[in-house]
Design a protein around this motif. Structure first.
Motif, mmCIF file in Angstrom:
data_model
loop_
_atom_site.group_PDB
_atom_site.id
_atom_site.type_symbol
_atom_site.label_atom_id
_atom_site.label_comp_id
_atom_site.label_asym_id
_atom_site.label_seq_id
_atom_site.Cartn_x
_atom_site.Cartn_y
_atom_site.Cartn_z
ATOM 1 N N LEU A 80 44.404 -103.082 31.910
ATOM 2 C CA LEU A 80 43.443 -102.504 32.863
ATOM 3 C C LEU A 80 42.017 -102.773 32.402
ATOM 4 O O LEU A 80 41.159 -103.179 33.188
ATOM 5 C CB LEU A 80 43.673 -100.997 32.987
ATOM 6 C CG LEU A 80 42.741 -100.288 33.984
ATOM 7 C CD1 LEU A 80 43.103 -100.661 35.427
ATOM 8 C CD2 LEU A 80 42.788 -98.776 33.812
ATOM 9 N N ARG A 131 47.285 -97.930 41.274
ATOM 10 C CA ARG A 131 46.249 -98.734 40.630
ATOM 11 C C ARG A 131 45.121 -99.130 41.595
ATOM 12 O O ARG A 131 43.956 -99.124 41.232
ATOM 13 C CB ARG A 131 46.865 -99.987 39.999
ATOM 14 C CG ARG A 131 45.763 -100.891 39.473
ATOM 15 C CD ARG A 131 46.176 -101.827 38.401
ATOM 16 N NE ARG A 131 45.146 -102.870 38.350
ATOM 17 C CZ ARG A 131 44.917 -103.653 37.325
ATOM 18 N NH1 ARG A 131 45.644 -103.537 36.236
ATOM 19 N NH2 ARG A 131 43.974 -104.554 37.372
ATOM 20 N N CYS A 175 48.863 -96.489 36.742
ATOM 21 C CA CYS A 175 48.163 -97.696 36.307
ATOM 22 C C CYS A 175 49.059 -98.933 36.422
ATOM 23 O O CYS A 175 48.658 -99.944 36.988
ATOM 24 C CB CYS A 175 47.674 -97.472 34.891
ATOM 25 S SG CYS A 175 46.533 -98.705 34.333
#
Lengths: 481, 481
Positions: B438, B411, B462
């Motif tokens: 996100l 990430r 992510c």
């Protein structure tokens, strides 16, 4: 000549013309009613006609130096009120957006009924010097006019059209532009739609709201009514002053340009239906027909015949002819009827025996005449036949129209003749009050004052007023859709 | 290489990209702001680009068996609410007509934000039997979506687009149609607009409101953001059930057809500006440039030179090249700058000395390279040069785009890399919650899951979630306009 099953499904053209019109529109799948009262869906077959009309008009607009652009369909309600006559003409029929993006709008927005005002607002930013002139812009767009009585193509709440908007240095140039675009419309209506165009100037009462002069082409329906099928306006400085469009001329002075606007709409498709239709349905002139030639194999059971028909279809398409072949499992007779209803100019009926003899049978939509064509060099024979059909359709429509334009010289004959399904050609005094009285009492309106003013008399056929030399106008009166 | 005066009038492309974009749109006269906030006027030069895009798309739609039609822009508000996800997606941004023809409407009307609902209403009348399928319709139209933040071409309250709407007998056929039209878009964007198209499937969160699956083409702006430049939706039976479109299949059962819809808009012009523009302004690939070659006589004082230039212009036009000549009284230098700003692919500078030597000087917009062409057989040399420019522009844009698609696997790198002006290519778990988190924290969104899924890892870049075999998707993330 075979029967056509659709003849029975379409209202009688002689005794119930309005229903005949609606039946043809729906059954030929030109259009359908939209969900909101007064709106219309233009179905693929109707839209293909519009595309052909657009293509020829757009070519001529570009040839005469115009460029296409696109202006917003929503503008502030206040714009409408800037030109006094314009707001009186359009305010009663506008649709208004009051709510958008989840909130009440602080200023109401109008859906364009026509775009003079929003375009003038932009012109006032763009035009500063004589070097910026002429401005010659056209827009293809939808417009909204909320009408009480509607009919597909002839009058709908939303319709498609083009609107030209130009600015010029001089009165002469603007007036020449107005007439040039009127002539473009006349050319397309006459030579592509095969409809005789009646061309002239509108009276003060009938002109565009905000124009100095309006010119129109009128076409005649089978029941002798008039369709205003295109207009071209000389706007003078009415809008350029209202929107403060000023430019510096060659002498360094700040002056207002001269303006024109002009438009035709999907109403032209209505004019086509009215000009050429008959009890079998639509009849389309080859130049704007989406399908010019339909190929119908008499049987689908002979593979050789079907293959031959497919090859022939390709051959015709390669020669630039809009040909199609119907290989559906409907009967040949049904197909004959269907494409007559849809107004396809030429049908080829292709059977086993014809094939053996090296010929195919054709049937013309305009005359319903049948004949045979030899296979050899068939493309050129068909191109020639399509040209003949195009010319014949204009000839027939012109004869019909001319036979329904009748000279009269008094009000009694005027009313009687119009009510019998004709246009009348009269000497008219030119007084707005005279015209308004006639309309109120009989629903008859002036359609235009033709350019040919020969034969003027010294008495108004409408009100009986004596006219001095030079007074009065040769004018056409009729009922209108 | 001469200076270009407009370089100073346009914001710096490196440090102020959003302002650079707006400056190019306005100064190249592609568009202007309309009177209502968020609306846009497409000026003739911008509209001519749109016409070229339309022409190629329309050709490909017809080649693949689609017909154009036109549906009303106004429909009852209640239609919007029939499909649950659809109303959630579109209700916040619709504009509503509440007043028309002088009175309050009993039912509020929506200006179409897209036409699935009004078209489904008509399909339910038209489609009765398997014989009526497939239905393959396209519409060229304006649509209205009330947006808070707008930018010409990229996001405006009203824009022009096409929307395809089709019905099919089977899931397979509908899915094949969805992908076929995606490929048409990819072809036009790549081979006509010379923009590398990033093609893939949207995530659940990013798909069209009411679709089963949405596919998109994304293009990259110079600052590394994503433009969703075309979408194609497989709608399944979501709308056909909501609008009760049923037909009798070959087995005699009444069933719901499978549906698709797909669209591209005037946003493609925005994509063009972003893909090829530079500090001098716009740069247009020859295949869609309204002017492919601009002829500039170095002086207007030599009648022989001017006559030569006019003849050459005609010669090029006759060869099918979109050539124009600038005979205005501006300086040659001003003209050079002006047509660089307008992105004309090739400029011919024609001076007295060149003429004597039987050559003309050219300057390419893509590379700014100059060279000479002999007068003899100049048309073919120019056609070849235009092809080279077209190919070079795609090559340059592809290299640029590819160099900004970067593989990352965590990430921190994802956010850092995107914020530096790139797309990232990651393994993503597929959880909507992960994607939403996100977006909320970084404004980064998934753009698509490309068809090529090779290289999938066993951890979500992510959220860090461990993935089992078969779980997760290769996904592109970026910021978007």
């Amino acid at each position: 000549m075979q029967d056509n099953q659709f003849v029975k499904e379409i209202a009688d053209i002689e005794t119930n013309y309005p229903q005949w019109y609606t039946d043809v529109v729906l059954k030929a799948e030109l259009a359908d009613y939209g969900p909101v009262k007064g709106t219309m869906v233009i179905r693929p077959y109707g839209y293909a006609i519009w595309e052909n009309i657009q293509k020829e008009l757009d070519r001529q607009f570009k040839r005469t130096g115009h460029q296409n652009a696109y202006f917003p369909m929503l503008f502030p309600y206040s714009y409408l009120t800037r030109e006094k006559e314009h707001v009186e003409g359009f305010a009663p029929e506008v649709a208004v957006v009051t709510y958008a993006g989840g909130e009440e709008l602080s200023e109401k927005l109008v859906l364009r009924p026509t775009s003079e005002t929003v375009i003038c607002n932009m012109f006032s930013k763009w035009v500063k010097s004589y070097r910026d002139l002429p401005v010659k812009i056209n827009q293809w767009a939808n417009v909204v006019r909320w009408e009480k009585t509607t009919r597909p193509f002839l009058r709908t709440s939303e319709f498609l059209w083009q609107e030209g908007h130009t600015l010029h240095d001089t009165v002469e140039e603007a007036r020449a532009e107005t007439l040039q675009m009127l002539r473009v419309y006349e050319d397309v209506v006459t030579n592509f739609l095969a409809i005789p165009a009646i061309v002239g100037k509108k009276t003060e009462k009938e002109k565009f709201a905000g124009a100095v002069d309006t010119y129109s082409i009128e076409t005649m329906t089978r029941d002798g009514k008039s369709l205003q099928s295109g207009t071209s306006h000389y706007l003078g400085q009415n809008f350029t002053k209202a929107f403060d469009i000023r430019y510096q001329n060659r002498e360094g002075q700040f002056v207002y340009p001269e303006q024109t606007s002009w438009g035709v709409s999907t109403r032209l498709i209505g004019a086509l239906i009215c000009a050429h239709g008959d009890q079998r349905g639509l009849a389309l002139p080859p130049k704007i027909a989406p399908i010019q030639v339909i190929l119908v194999p008499i049987t689908l059971k002979n593979d050789g015949l079907v293959a031959f028909c497919k090859d022939l279809n390709t051959k015709l398409q390669d020669a630039g002819i809009r040909a199609e072949i119907d290989l559906s499992d409907n009967s040949a007779g049904f197909k004959f009827n269907k494409y007559e209803l849809k107004g396809v100019p030429l049908r080829l009926e292709i059977g086993n025996r014809d094939l053996d003899n090296g010929v195919v049978t054709y049937c013309r939509r305009d005359t319903l005449e049948k004949g045979t064509l030899s296979i050899e060099n068939i493309e050129n024979q068909i191109i020639k036949l399509l040209d003949e059909i195009q010319a014949n359709m204009l000839r027939i429509a012109t004869e019909k129209t001319n036979s329904h334009i009748i000279d009269v010289d008094n009000r009694e004959d005027l009313v009687k003749t119009v009510n019998a399904g004709n246009f009348v050609r009269v000497t008219w005094c030119g007084d707005r009050a005279c015209e308004e009285k006639l309309k109120d009492e009989t629903a008859i309106t002036s359609r235009c004052m033709p350019f040919d003013q020969t034969g003027k008399k010294n008495i108004c056929a409408c009100c009986g007023k004596k006219l001095k030399d030079g007074e009065g106008y040769i004018t056409l009166f009729a009922k209108s859709y």
